[in-house]
Motif scaffolding. Structure first.
Motif, short mmCIF file in Angstrom:
data_model
loop_
_atom_site.label_atom_id
_atom_site.label_comp_id
_atom_site.label_asym_id
_atom_site.label_seq_id
_atom_site.Cartn_x
_atom_site.Cartn_y
_atom_site.Cartn_z
N LEU A 23 -9.32 -0.95 -2.50
CA LEU A 23 -9.95 0.32 -2.10
C LEU A 23 -8.92 1.26 -1.49
O LEU A 23 -8.89 2.46 -1.80
N ALA A 24 -8.04 0.70 -0.65
CA ALA A 24 -7.01 1.52 -0.02
C ALA A 24 -6.03 2.05 -1.06
O ALA A 24 -5.65 3.23 -1.05
N ALA A 25 -5.62 1.19 -1.99
CA ALA A 25 -4.65 1.60 -3.01
C ALA A 25 -5.24 2.64 -3.96
O ALA A 25 -4.56 3.60 -4.36
N ARG A 58 -10.46 -4.91 0.03
CA ARG A 58 -9.99 -3.86 0.94
C ARG A 58 -8.67 -3.27 0.47
O ARG A 58 -8.46 -2.05 0.51
N ALA A 59 -7.76 -4.14 -0.01
CA ALA A 59 -6.46 -3.65 -0.49
C ALA A 59 -6.64 -2.73 -1.69
O ALA A 59 -6.00 -1.68 -1.80
N ALA A 86 -7.60 4.80 -3.24
CA ALA A 86 -7.68 6.07 -2.51
C ALA A 86 -6.32 6.78 -2.54
O ALA A 86 -6.24 7.99 -2.80
N THR A 87 -5.25 6.02 -2.32
CA THR A 87 -3.90 6.60 -2.38
C THR A 87 -3.59 7.11 -3.79
O THR A 87 -3.02 8.18 -3.96
N LEU A 105 0.81 -1.22 0.00
CA LEU A 105 0.00 0.00 0.00
C LEU A 105 0.84 1.28 0.00
O LEU A 105 0.32 2.37 0.17
#
Lengths: 519, 156
Positions: A234-236, A231-232, A238-239, A116
């Motif tokens: 979505l987080a990536a 989840r991974a 967003a970044t 991430l």
């Protein structure tokens, strides 16, 4: 002195206790007053060693595995923070033969970096492909993909460049890029690992597809069985928006690309591209007739690039290092590398990325170390539930699309499921039909009805009721499904069934010639 | 339907109704919130998306993931696909059914555990695999299964 320890956050590692190991290491370090930073990296793909703990040392990253929470205190006692000797030590991880013998293009960063961290991604070669693509015309970008020889890694092996060219050449007010992350084949997890352990790679590949073909909206259709991957992603994503990789001006180029994750709902058929598009539109995942192909009329009737995760993951290296670099791997019409997944009854299961042309003998013995049970390997199924069962006599056939097609098998998504000599192949053939019956979308008759009739016919063969005649019916039914089904589900379910029947007739109560043995 | 439940369904509908291809995200939002998609939600969903109730029902029943009834407090999904079969998943599942006294898709009488089949969790190199309330477990033995059952029955 400070130390860096790596404990994977890949869901396979977590499934065997990596989460507990990480927290016990943190507690133990605190108790001993040591300055330890724990990095949650991806998995290296050596799954038998998970949870695999690594420590940064001047000699490289030294590994220990499989580590249980109860082993942690003894690791500290052995001085593992400086690479000390311990029964679980495997030495410098990158020098482990399992990794050293691989040719990792898609998986170059997997297990090495923090999945991430965009900075970590760029420090290990990430984003260079996208920068190159932004400096090219669409036509040059498509030409690079075509020249690389890349073919669809989801299983159908369709030339990626042709799909992209069609989308580029089709005028429309809106075009889409869709990632097929509905990795439903048993024995496969390379898509899952990519999404969990190097999600920016997929984002970069899809963004390149958008930039090259003029599509501005992307969707990743990820299966509901992969909550950790979702989840991974979505987080990536967003970044990626925060860092200006996605959004109205990709890396400051003025070109727009937006990306969204959509969750599937447990239907195997949605791995078929037209069913997936129906599902994305909010409908039942039934197969569409082709033509029109999705590249001309895909999502919401618009031109759509739809590719598998690994296809997109292969794109950045092609743009970074050139089409010729990629094409130099592989053989014949199968160019580049394939992330192969060694699974099932295998001692050293995991992910092996190799150029096309490797054989099952190398994979099962050199990499895999034989069966997990220690019994002889009897057969392997290659290419998921629609792939053929391959007998030992064919373990030396080079793994490439054409060589496999010539023996009535398929490479598919590169999943290899190993069975030892306790397997009952009549049961596996029955399961293939049962699975098709459960997962059929119901649109075409050969698949919807044929799969249920197939289960019944195999049951009669197993019970020995009029066995000779039932085998003729089964073969006839398989031919109907092969020739008459609308998509690969009904059209390829006969592969495991007929290969089991052909290579292991004794399991069906038949003689070596495939004829019924007189009772 | 409780008014609380109806309100929560309306919130999920409102959140998703303007998405392109809104039906699946909407059904997920409802099931993530309530654990299932109640039959009583179908008319509101259909109205919001200008679909017939039959179309919505057709989509809910097409996908294995969506449930029309509340599950037990914990959901155990056991992988039945080939890689897990090669490591004894079918006999693991048979013992689990015996132990819990339920069949696939059933819920134990104490309401603690719902048992579901699943076809591949992507953990094929650590077979057999199960998923417990969305958490993946690998190399599952009878001991691991016992621990999962005990903690499911203990935690409320």
């Amino acid at each position: 002195m400070s130390f860096r320890v790596f404990v994977p956050s890949d869901s396979a590692a977590l499934s065997v206790g990596a989460g507990a190991v990480a927290s016990v290491i943190a507690d133990e370090a605190a108790r001993r007053g040591l300055d330890v930073t724990i990095v949650r990296n991806g998995a290296r793909g050596m799954m038998w060693l998970e949870p695999l703990v690594e420590v940064e040392t001047p000699a490289g990253r030294v590994g220990y595995g499989p580590v249980r929470a109860a082993d942690v205190a003894s690791l500290f006692d052995a001085g593992f923070l400086t690479g000390g000797k311990h029964a679980l030590s495997i030495g410098v991880v990158s020098e482990h033969p399992y990794l050293a013998k691989q040719e990792r293009l898609c998986f170059a960063r997997v297990g090495v970096t923090d999945p991430l961290s965009w900075d970590d991604y760029c420090a290990h070669g990430g984003s260079r492909g996208l920068q190159a693509a932004l400096a090219m015309s669409g036509a040059d970008g498509v030409a690079a993909v075509t020249e690389s020889g890349l073919r669809g890694r989801g299983g159908a092996a369709f030339p990626t460049g042709i799909k992209w060219k069609t989308v580029l050449d089709t005028a429309a007010d809106q075009k889409y890029v869709v990632c097929n992350a509905d990795e439903g084949d048993s024995g496969t997890f390379s898509d899952r690992m990519t999404m969990e352990d190097d999600p920016f790679l997929l984002i970069e590949g899809m963004t390149i597809a958008g930039v090259v073909t003029g599509a501005t909206q992307g969707y990743i259709y990820v299966r509901s069985e992969y909550p950790h991957a979702e989840r991974a992603l979505l987080a990536a994503i967003a970044t990626a928006y925060e860092r200006g990789v996605l959004g109205e001006s990709v890396l400051g180029s003025g070109k727009r690309f937006d990306l969204e994750v959509r969750r599937g709902a447990g239907a195997y058929i949605c791995g078929e591209e037209t069913s997936l598009l129906e599902s994305l539109e909010g409908k039942r995942g039934t197969v569409r007739f082709k033509p029109p192909v999705p590249a001309i009329s895909g999502l919401f009737g618009k031109p759509t690039v739809i590719n598998n995760v690994i296809t997109f993951a292969s794109i950045p290296v092609i743009f970074d290092k050139g089409a010729a670099f990629y094409r130099d791997f592989g053989r014949g019409r199968s160019r580049g590398t394939l992330p192969i997944q060694l699974t099932g009854n295998i001692r050293r299961g995991g992910l092996v990325e190799k150029a096309f042309g490797v054989t099952l003998n190398e994979l099962l013995h050199d990499f895999g170390g034989g069966s997990a049970s220690g019994r002889p390997i009897r057969t392997v199924q290659v290419g998921g539930p629609l792939g053929a069962y391959i007998p030992e006599s064919q373990f030396d056939v080079p793994l490439d699309y054409e060589a496999y097609a010539s023996i009535g098998a398929m490479v598919g998504h590169g999943g290899i499921v190993v069975f030892d000599d306790t397997v009952d192949m009549a049961k596996m053939a029955r399961y293939a039909m049962e699975f098709c019956a459960i997962e059929s979308c119901g649109k075409c008759t050969p698949c919807r009805i044929g799969s249920t009739r197939g289960v019944e016919t195999i049951d009669r063969i197993i019970e020995g009721r009029d066995r000779g005649a039932q085998v003729v019916i089964l073969e006839d039914l398989c031919n109907t499904m092969l020739a008459g089904s609308l998509c690969a589900l009904g059209g390829m379910t006969p592969f495991p069934v007929l290969s089991a029947l052909k290579h292991f007739p004794q399991d069906f109560g038949l003689g070596p010639d495939g004829l019924a043995v007189a009772a | 339907m409780h008014s609380d439940q109806a309100q929560r369904i309306e919130q999920s509908i409102e959140r998703c109704r303007d998405l392109p291809g809104a039906l699946l995200p909407m059904l997920h939002a409802i099931q993530d919130d309530l654990g299932f998609v109640p039959e009583a939600a179908v008319p509101s969903i259909a109205k919001a998306l200008n679909l017939s109730r039959a179309e919505v029902h057709g989509v809910i029943t097409f996908y294995h993931h969506f449930r029309s009834h509340a599950p037990g407090r914990h959901v155990i999904q056991v992988c039945r696909a080939e890689a897990c079969q090669s490591m004894g998943a079918e006999s693991l599942l048979a013992r689990l059914r015996d132990r819990l006294g339920i069949d696939l898709h059933g819920t134990t009488t104490d309401g603690a555990i719902t048992l579901e089949p699943v076809y591949c969790l992507g953990n094929c190199a650590c077979a057999p695999a199960v998923m417990v309330d969305g958490e993946l477990r690998g190399r599952v033995t009878d001991d691991v299964m016992n621990e999962i059952i005990e903690s499911s029955r203990g935690a409320r």
